[in-house]
Design a protein around this motif. Sequence first.
Motif, PDB file in Angstrom:
ATOM      1  N   UNK B 304       0.835  -1.204   0.000  1.00 27.42           N
ATOM      2  CA  UNK B 304       0.000   0.000   0.000  1.00 27.42           C
ATOM      3  C   UNK B 304       0.873   1.260   0.000  1.00 27.42           C
ATOM      4  N   UNK B 305       1.959   1.217   0.739  1.00 28.53           N
ATOM      5  CA  UNK B 305       2.870   2.372   0.765  1.00 28.53           C
ATOM      6  C   UNK B 305       3.461   2.616  -0.618  1.00 28.53           C
ATOM      7  N   UNK B 308       0.864   4.308  -2.736  1.00 28.94           N
ATOM      8  CA  UNK B 308       0.705   5.712  -2.336  1.00 28.94           C
ATOM      9  C   UNK B 308       1.872   6.558  -2.826  1.00 28.94           C
ATOM     10  N   UNK B 309       3.059   5.944  -2.914  1.00 30.72           N
ATOM     11  CA  UNK B 309       4.246   6.683  -3.364  1.00 30.72           C
ATOM     12  C   UNK B 309       4.344   6.762  -4.880  1.00 30.72           C
ATOM     13  N   UNK B 348      -6.398   2.462  -2.150  1.00 30.83           N
ATOM     14  CA  UNK B 348      -5.287   3.409  -2.053  1.00 30.83           C
ATOM     15  C   UNK B 348      -4.980   4.002  -3.431  1.00 30.83           C
ATOM     16  N   UNK B 352      -5.240   8.236  -4.741  1.00 28.87           N
ATOM     17  CA  UNK B 352      -4.281   9.130  -5.412  1.00 28.87           C
ATOM     18  C   UNK B 352      -4.616   9.275  -6.898  1.00 28.87           C
TER      19      UNK B 352
END
Lengths: 359, 359, 359, 359
Positions: B304-305, B308-309, B348, B352
């Motif tokens: 997930x990170x 998001x990045x 997620x 974004x």
Amino acid sequence: MIVVMKASCSEENIEHVLTVLEKHGLTGHPSRGVERTVIGVLGAVGPSGAPGAIGGINPTIGETLESLPCVDSVLRVSKPYKLASREFHPENTTVEVPVACVDGGSVFIGGDAVVMMAGPCTVESEKQLMTTAEAVRKEGAVILRGGAFKPSTSPYGFRGLGEEGLRLLAKARSEFGMAVITEVMTPSDVPMVCEYADILQIGTRNMQNYMLLDEVGRTQKPVVLKRGMSATFEEWLLAAEYVLSQGNRNVILCERGIRTFEKMTRNTMDISAIPLIKQISHLPIISDPSQGTGRRDLVTPMTLASVAAGTDALLIEVHPNPDEALKDGAQSLTLDQFQQLMPQLQAVAGAIGRTVITK
Amino acid sequence: MIVVMKASCSEENIEHVLTVLEKHGLTGHPSRGVERTVIGVLGAVGPSGAPGAIGGINPTIGETLESLPCVDSVLRVSKPYKLASREFHPENTTVEVPVACVDGGSVFIGGDAVVMMAGPCTVESEKQLMTTAEAVRKEGAVILRGGAFKPSTSPYGFRGLGEEGLRLLAKARSEFGMAVITEVMTPSDVPMVCEYADILQIGTRNMQNYMLLDEVGRTQKPVVLKRGMSATFEEWLLAAEYVLSQGNRNVILCERGIRTFEKMTRNTMDISAIPLIKQISHLPIISDPSQGTGRRDLVTPMTLASVAAGTDALLIEVHPNPDEALKDGAQSLTLDQFQQLMPQLQAVAGAIGRTVITK
Amino acid sequence: MIVVMKASCSEENIEHVLTVLEKHGLTGHPSRGVERTVIGVLGAVGPSGAPGAIGGINPTIGETLESLPCVDSVLRVSKPYKLASREFHPENTTVEVPVACVDGGSVFIGGDAVVMMAGPCTVESEKQLMTTAEAVRKEGAVILRGGAFKPSTSPYGFRGLGEEGLRLLAKARSEFGMAVITEVMTPSDVPMVCEYADILQIGTRNMQNYMLLDEVGRTQKPVVLKRGMSATFEEWLLAAEYVLSQGNRNVILCERGIRTFEKMTRNTMDISAIPLIKQISHLPIISDPSQGTGRRDLVTPMTLASVAAGTDALLIEVHPNPDEALKDGAQSLTLDQFQQLMPQLQAVAGAIGRTVITK
Amino acid sequence: MIVVMKASCSEENIEHVLTVLEKHGLTGHPSRGVERTVIGVLGAVGPSGAPGAIGGINPTIGETLESLPCVDSVLRVSKPYKLASREFHPENTTVEVPVACVDGGSVFIGGDAVVMMAGPCTVESEKQLMTTAEAVRKEGAVILRGGAFKPSTSPYGFRGLGEEGLRLLAKARSEFGMAVITEVMTPSDVPMVCEYADILQIGTRNMQNYMLLDEVGRTQKPVVLKRGMSATFEEWLLAAEYVLSQGNRNVILCERGIRTFEKMTRNTMDISAIPLIKQISHLPIISDPSQGTGRRDLVTPMTLASVAAGTDALLIEVHPNPDEALKDGAQSLTLDQFQQLMPQLQAVAGAIGRTVITK
């Protein structure tokens, strides 16, 4: 292997671990303590005898167990390497290299005497190679280093003369009686490089190029295995184990610096690798202060430090005109600097009771 | 390139630097300041146009100059890579991969939508592979990962099924309509792997296996180039430059964790690589949280990170029964965990402003 | 400082950079090349003379400029340290330490002769300290090390005897004529430690404890400044600059190993720091192989390697019964091992033309 | 603790280990296997209950045993920290911070909602601070960050306004109803900083400044403990244990990047620390993407990645005019960028089922 359970684990959790162990061919013996249970595991994980004896046991079983929610950690009792281990082979290994110019016709890397391997980073031309070889031989180097196949970080850099470089190395050998060490970069080149070289060098970027390790393991040529730039001692010995387990016992380890946060030197040369490897392995260990530091002004002190720490041989880059070198001039000694180095090296070797082979 | 002289340098020193520059085909322009002299260098060091245009210029000339006693430091103005650089190629590159199961018959890595690549670390058997492929496809994965040739740190570990593994992957592809990504470890295997795979993977240990990079550069297959375990961003882009400069523009970078002092995770996954690479390069970048952490309990949050990045795709290890996996079970999700991951990932991505390709 | 603009930058971008420079009191001189524009910056960033002369210039201005979208990179021409730099202070600094037991009544660290500092990691009892001091003095150590205040990674570990430990050290000094080196951990303890000690030691965890550096800088006691466990050479010299700029010129640097990925040694001792620091600084440099390796079996070879590389002094942990030590027994030599070390050390020092002060 | 003997060890060796254990107050139970003997050790090494219960046991006893020639390795079964461990404290800890501007008058760090802490790196002037505080409060930040005492790598850099900075922070608090977090650098400043601040921050360079940890442990103020720049997870939790064991249970951990070989970012931000710390500890964990990357262009993606990975709060540097900042302008968001960040952050928090406290 010892499986440490979490304090909160249940009897079902313990049963589950025992079942997983069984599926991997292992038996667990739980020992229930006041604070927590630990499970001792019988059945070696890792080589338990002759190579191959391990059968189908999965070397990542430890991590698998550790990933179970009821397990706190897994502690490994055995070493994952065996043929490279001093524990199972207490005597020092020495590797014989035929060298025409010395008394007796060969040198033993890993014996009482220190051996100097010197020459240019890269073979650039016949003149450059012959000048260098003649000069380093005169000062006492008995093995000639020189790259014919060169790893270059940039695709636009000089990648060496290839087979023509090998031919020049062989010519220098016959002229000066030195042995030749040169790098081999890919499995398909091994037969060709073996024709010309006395020692095969595996570079830092290829320390875990397993097919290359297999291939040099199937020859009987001495192999200098450089430490990977971020390889632990254990990974390095496992790379050696690849070569050894194919039947080639002539493995020589080479410390050449590791990657750290410090950028003022090209690498951080880990001198402690020399005495540490001697504790845990029976293989010879040599050092490369040129690659290890990347700076000419550090090569001499780091050479002397290596000798004081017990290195069996040195790999030093020397160039007749480093300012014009096609590669890595910054870390090459001039012929004059090399000439000044040799007596210092002999003095330090003498101080710790060793000699330097020069003839 | 700018050569910074030491405060104490003489006019002769400056002349010497100018002469060395000339010998390497470069021209220096000294500028004498109050405190010290700096010498600006004209003539590009590094690729100055089309690959090959560099001619004979030595990429280590900077270090050579820096090794002169009169020189304090050498500052580099140009980047050593060009084809991989965003500066010279401002638009994003997208790499097309033919995928039968999606609308339109192909996906574009590096486009608006995120792509899921999932499957077992290693192909172990037909049943294991088919079960996994079916399950991950059902949840929306469109590319199947699976190792046929596996690098194993220990020579006693499982090294994969080889060509038989490739055949099973191709069978799964034809059954589920997924594309296949698999690792190629040595130049001579490239043609064989190309026959079976849609994407070639270069593993972390081979990021600087230059002959392998050359070889995959001579194909037109998409290449996933994993970051070396201690590679800087610059070295990574230079490795990409190897492939690009051979003519294969279908390069995808993959962050998979770097080696640090921390041992509680297998690697330290550098999520900042995702937005940083997007700043300095036009190439797509994807992430591998399984290798990046080595721990199943961290795979979901790190996936997930990554999204998001800004990651363009994910490589996730999934196994129907990780406790019995022959390799790297500790970092494989179960089928259930993978099923739970997909809707979170979509949420997620949505947050974004991106979608996830699932059909 | 040189600001390298992006290839795509506009005239407005260049103007913006010039304006930002002006706001920080600096002037920029653009030089427009074929490929890109670079801007030379006049006005020193970093100390330009006596400490304090820098006025209000922001040392992070380089990073600020680099964060502008039109800027590719910022290259630094000046060193950020000055008082610690060899460039502005070409002669070696030697630090005098009063030592009753030697001829002349003092030793000079950084001079021709090598100095041995030895003693227990931690002062545990009068008997332990006196036994050790007597034994190491007998073999030639002239400075006694011993911790009264000890940093302990765990709050449950032994943190030293405090002032009682200092009193015991002073007692050993008067009995054996040795000088005393001991650690000071916090600014408020500096006056007390100064009363008892001849050399203040700043530990690795406190290398960037700036208020402590200020405080010892306001004394005239010799200060041994250990390298932070992940400090670059530049950061280390900047820490020295803190002490120097307060007026205390008696700074001695100490290499004690850095943190890397390798865990078989407690730290990776960077022997190359010794000759490198001698190139870039005029300050004495000494080495601590006990902390540097954390393993007794490596202390002797790493001591000899340090001497061969040019160390000015050694800090060695010695304990009469290391198996019963309250702290760091693993890295302490026994009295016998220390006795065997000294003649080897003298032999290696002799081989490079140095002596060892023993009386 | 388990002591693994070498394969070659004798009965005398085993007896010796048992004797050493006894001298340290421990009992060993040898278990003789086919290949080697292992000795299980009873008696906890490390805290065995309430802090202090450990008595005189030496935490380095493991290394001491490992240094015996007959011992192969020592395996640790217990964790060295206890109060910080999830195993002994299964429920999440939440730390209450009084915040006038939110409903209920306080926020709980470590609860369901994510908290934004924002403000300038350093307090430079009343105008700069008030402008920033007003702007970040307007977008939803509820805690104001700002340095009054600043660690500066160079002695010539800006070190903060000191108590005047604290007064300005307190003024901003009363004006905007935000809580205040600020750094304390030395034990003697703790009482003063406590007067003005709601949360004490321990910086990365002071993570192992044990006297400072003791001192903040004797207050009841919330403490944000930043990860040391080369601290392992274990060392970080041991630093937390210092504070906890003094009686202050309001400890919040903060990931802010670690030091690696990569220099294109100021630090390598280890996002995996967030989910990993949640596994092994019950303490809240927050993240600082400004320090973590050192680059403004990476702050937004790394903030979103932190949220996706489960961070409990964020520390973000914001400056009304970063190009003119006295310190660390390169990593500060502009007010506009911060305004754009907040809705993205809320969207990502929403995607994983969390909210963001803004009022």
